[in-house]
Design a protein around this motif. Structure first.
Motif, PDB file in Angstrom:
ATOM      1  N   GLY A 103       0.814  -1.210   0.000  1.00  0.00           N
ATOM      2  CA  GLY A 103       0.000   0.000   0.000  1.00  0.00           C
ATOM      3  C   GLY A 103       0.848   1.261   0.000  1.00  0.00           C
ATOM      4  N   MET A 104       1.944   1.224   0.786  1.00  0.00           N
ATOM      5  CA  MET A 104       2.804   2.413   0.848  1.00  0.00           C
ATOM      6  C   MET A 104       3.512   2.655  -0.481  1.00  0.00           C
ATOM      7  N   HIS A 105       3.918   1.567  -1.161  1.00  0.00           N
ATOM      8  CA  HIS A 105       4.505   1.730  -2.493  1.00  0.00           C
ATOM      9  C   HIS A 105       3.505   2.421  -3.420  1.00  0.00           C
ATOM     10  N   TRP A 106       2.275   1.968  -3.333  1.00  0.00           N
ATOM     11  CA  TRP A 106       1.222   2.478  -4.191  1.00  0.00           C
ATOM     12  C   TRP A 106       1.012   3.977  -3.973  1.00  0.00           C
ATOM     13  N   ALA A 107       1.106   4.385  -2.708  1.00  0.00           N
ATOM     14  CA  ALA A 107       0.864   5.790  -2.368  1.00  0.00           C
ATOM     15  C   ALA A 107       2.152   6.626  -2.379  1.00  0.00           C
ATOM     16  N   GLY A 108       3.281   6.013  -2.766  1.00  0.00           N
ATOM     17  CA  GLY A 108       4.535   6.768  -2.819  1.00  0.00           C
ATOM     18  C   GLY A 108       5.112   7.104  -1.464  1.00  0.00           C
ATOM     19  N   MET A 109       4.818   6.262  -0.455  1.00  0.00           N
ATOM     20  CA  MET A 109       5.249   6.545   0.917  1.00  0.00           C
ATOM     21  C   MET A 109       6.584   5.888   1.268  1.00  0.00           C
ATOM     22  N   CYS A 110       7.039   4.927   0.455  1.00  0.00           N
ATOM     23  CA  CYS A 110       8.269   4.198   0.785  1.00  0.00           C
ATOM     24  C   CYS A 110       9.047   3.939  -0.500  1.00  0.00           C
ATOM     25  N   PHE A 111      10.258   3.435  -0.338  1.00  0.00           N
ATOM     26  CA  PHE A 111      11.107   3.177  -1.512  1.00  0.00           C
ATOM     27  C   PHE A 111      12.085   2.060  -1.172  1.00  0.00           C
ATOM     28  N   ASP A 112      12.552   1.378  -2.219  1.00  0.00           N
ATOM     29  CA  ASP A 112      13.538   0.307  -2.043  1.00  0.00           C
ATOM     30  C   ASP A 112      14.937   0.887  -2.067  1.00  0.00           C
ATOM     31  N   ALA A 113      15.800   0.413  -1.180  1.00  0.00           N
ATOM     32  CA  ALA A 113      17.189   0.869  -1.124  1.00  0.00           C
ATOM     33  C   ALA A 113      17.983  -0.146  -0.322  1.00  0.00           C
ATOM     34  N   GLU A 114      19.295  -0.014  -0.359  1.00  0.00           N
ATOM     35  CA  GLU A 114      20.174  -0.866   0.441  1.00  0.00           C
ATOM     36  C   GLU A 114      20.695  -0.060   1.622  1.00  0.00           C
ATOM     37  N   PRO A 115      20.726  -0.643   2.832  1.00  0.00           N
ATOM     38  CA  PRO A 115      21.294   0.089   3.967  1.00  0.00           C
ATOM     39  C   PRO A 115      22.809   0.213   3.853  1.00  0.00           C
ATOM     40  N   GLN A 116      23.329   1.305   4.388  1.00  0.00           N
ATOM     41  CA  GLN A 116      24.776   1.449   4.498  1.00  0.00           C
ATOM     42  C   GLN A 116      25.268   0.558   5.641  1.00  0.00           C
ATOM     43  N   PRO A 117      26.449  -0.066   5.488  1.00  0.00           N
ATOM     44  CA  PRO A 117      26.932  -0.967   6.543  1.00  0.00           C
ATOM     45  C   PRO A 117      27.389  -0.201   7.778  1.00  0.00           C
ATOM     46  N   PHE A 118      27.460  -0.928   8.899  1.00  0.00           N
ATOM     47  CA  PHE A 118      27.995  -0.350  10.138  1.00  0.00           C
ATOM     48  C   PHE A 118      29.520  -0.379  10.042  1.00  0.00           C
ATOM     49  N   THR A 119      30.127   0.799  10.106  1.00  0.00           N
ATOM     50  CA  THR A 119      31.569   0.869   9.854  1.00  0.00           C
ATOM     51  C   THR A 119      32.376   1.255  11.089  1.00  0.00           C
ATOM     52  N   ALA A 120      31.706   1.632  12.183  1.00  0.00           N
ATOM     53  CA  ALA A 120      32.453   1.998  13.385  1.00  0.00           C
ATOM     54  C   ALA A 120      33.057   0.755  14.026  1.00  0.00           C
ATOM     55  N   ARG A 121      33.960   0.969  14.964  1.00  0.00           N
ATOM     56  CA  ARG A 121      34.640  -0.153  15.598  1.00  0.00           C
ATOM     57  C   ARG A 121      33.643  -1.058  16.330  1.00  0.00           C
ATOM     58  N   GLN A 122      33.831  -2.363  16.204  1.00  0.00           N
ATOM     59  CA  GLN A 122      33.030  -3.358  16.928  1.00  0.00           C
ATOM     60  C   GLN A 122      33.852  -3.878  18.097  1.00  0.00           C
ATOM     61  N   TYR A 123      33.159  -4.250  19.178  1.00  0.00           N
ATOM     62  CA  TYR A 123      33.838  -4.775  20.364  1.00  0.00           C
ATOM     63  C   TYR A 123      33.334  -6.176  20.675  1.00  0.00           C
ATOM     64  N   SER A 124      34.239  -7.050  21.054  1.00  0.00           N
ATOM     65  CA  SER A 124      33.835  -8.369  21.527  1.00  0.00           C
ATOM     66  C   SER A 124      33.418  -8.247  22.994  1.00  0.00           C
ATOM     67  N   HIS A 125      32.806  -9.301  23.525  1.00  0.00           N
ATOM     68  CA  HIS A 125      32.437  -9.323  24.943  1.00  0.00           C
ATOM     69  C   HIS A 125      33.663  -9.087  25.824  1.00  0.00           C
ATOM     70  N   GLU A 126      34.814  -9.617  25.390  1.00  0.00           N
ATOM     71  CA  GLU A 126      36.023  -9.490  26.207  1.00  0.00           C
ATOM     72  C   GLU A 126      36.581  -8.073  26.128  1.00  0.00           C
ATOM     73  N   ARG A 133      19.470   7.496   7.156  1.00  0.00           N
ATOM     74  CA  ARG A 133      18.551   7.869   6.086  1.00  0.00           C
ATOM     75  C   ARG A 133      19.241   7.639   4.750  1.00  0.00           C
ATOM     76  N   VAL A 134      18.466   7.565   3.684  1.00  0.00           N
ATOM     77  CA  VAL A 134      19.018   7.373   2.349  1.00  0.00           C
ATOM     78  C   VAL A 134      19.059   8.742   1.676  1.00  0.00           C
ATOM     79  N   PRO A 135      20.268   9.248   1.382  1.00  0.00           N
ATOM     80  CA  PRO A 135      20.378  10.605   0.828  1.00  0.00           C
ATOM     81  C   PRO A 135      19.565  10.758  -0.452  1.00  0.00           C
ATOM     82  N   GLY A 136      18.877  11.888  -0.544  1.00  0.00           N
ATOM     83  CA  GLY A 136      18.157  12.218  -1.771  1.00  0.00           C
ATOM     84  C   GLY A 136      16.808  11.546  -1.911  1.00  0.00           C
ATOM     85  N   ARG A 137      16.429  10.695  -0.951  1.00  0.00           N
ATOM     86  CA  ARG A 137      15.137  10.002  -1.042  1.00  0.00           C
ATOM     87  C   ARG A 137      14.211  10.507   0.061  1.00  0.00           C
ATOM     88  N   THR A 138      12.909  10.488  -0.213  1.00  0.00           N
ATOM     89  CA  THR A 138      11.924  10.890   0.785  1.00  0.00           C
ATOM     90  C   THR A 138      11.010   9.711   1.102  1.00  0.00           C
TER      91      THR A 138
END
Ligand code: ZN
Length: 180
Positions: free
Chosen positions: A64-87, A111-116
């Motif tokens: 329904g949201m596609h139909w009404a122009g409320m959403c769009f398909d895109a790929e998320p940007q990956p998480f690039t900050a440092r990751q920590y283990s439990h230790e 957010r996805v730049p340039g998209r609403t």
């Protein structure tokens, strides 16, 4: 399988219940030692501000949201900050821990730049993701600008559609929603 949606900005005492659970549950270790368990307290307090959607129902809302122009398909940007283990985590400085938490929050709310509107990837995996108030505002602007015939068709195709639009309108006033 389903998605759990919840206001970003919870009122008290639900906000404190969530904050306490988040702090207790950090990195899943150690298990919550409190009585009652922090998760039980949080879920009870936050229940009025949640919306549970099956994958099947979400697919219909997305159509329904596609139909009404409320959403769009895109790929998320990956998480690039440092990751920590439990230790590693306990040895990180408070500043490093804060930087990591801030980076995670920014990643979840990206957010996805340039998209609403709302990127569909925030509605089709358990993320967790944050759908921002701005994304919701843009989606509702598109919805409200659609012709009356489309509104009628959306409601007749899916009897729960008005519930979804009401949820979006409510979340727009409460910082958006988190989805897990
Ligand atoms: Zn606890």
């Amino acid at each position: 399988m389903s998605y759990d949606l919840e206001w970003v900005d919870l009122p008290e005492p639900a906000a404190s219940g969530r904050a306490r659970y988040d702090a207790c549950d950090w990195l899943d270790a150690p298990p919550c030692p409190h009585d009652p368990p922090c998760l039980d307290t949080y879920l009870t307090l936050a229940a009025p501000y949640q919306f549970h959607v099956t994958i099947f129902s979400m697919d219909r809302y997305i159509a329904g949201m596609h139909w009404a122009g409320m959403c769009f398909d895109a790929e998320p940007q990956p998480f690039t900050a440092r990751q920590y283990s439990h230790e590693e985590w306990p040895a990180a400085s408070p500043a490093e821990q804060q930087a990591h938490c801030d980076a995670r929050l920014a990643y979840h709310a990206q957010r996805v730049p340039g998209r609403t509107g709302i990127p569909v990837f925030k509605l089709t995996s358990n993320g967790p993701w944050t759908v921002t108030a701005e994304e919701i505002e843009e989606a509702l602007t598109a919805h409200d600008a659609a012709p009356a015939e489309l509104h009628a068709q959306l409601a007749s195709d899916n009897e729960y559609w008005p519930l979804w639009v009401d949820w979006l309108r409510t979340c727009r006033e409460h910082g958006g929603f988190r989805l897990e």
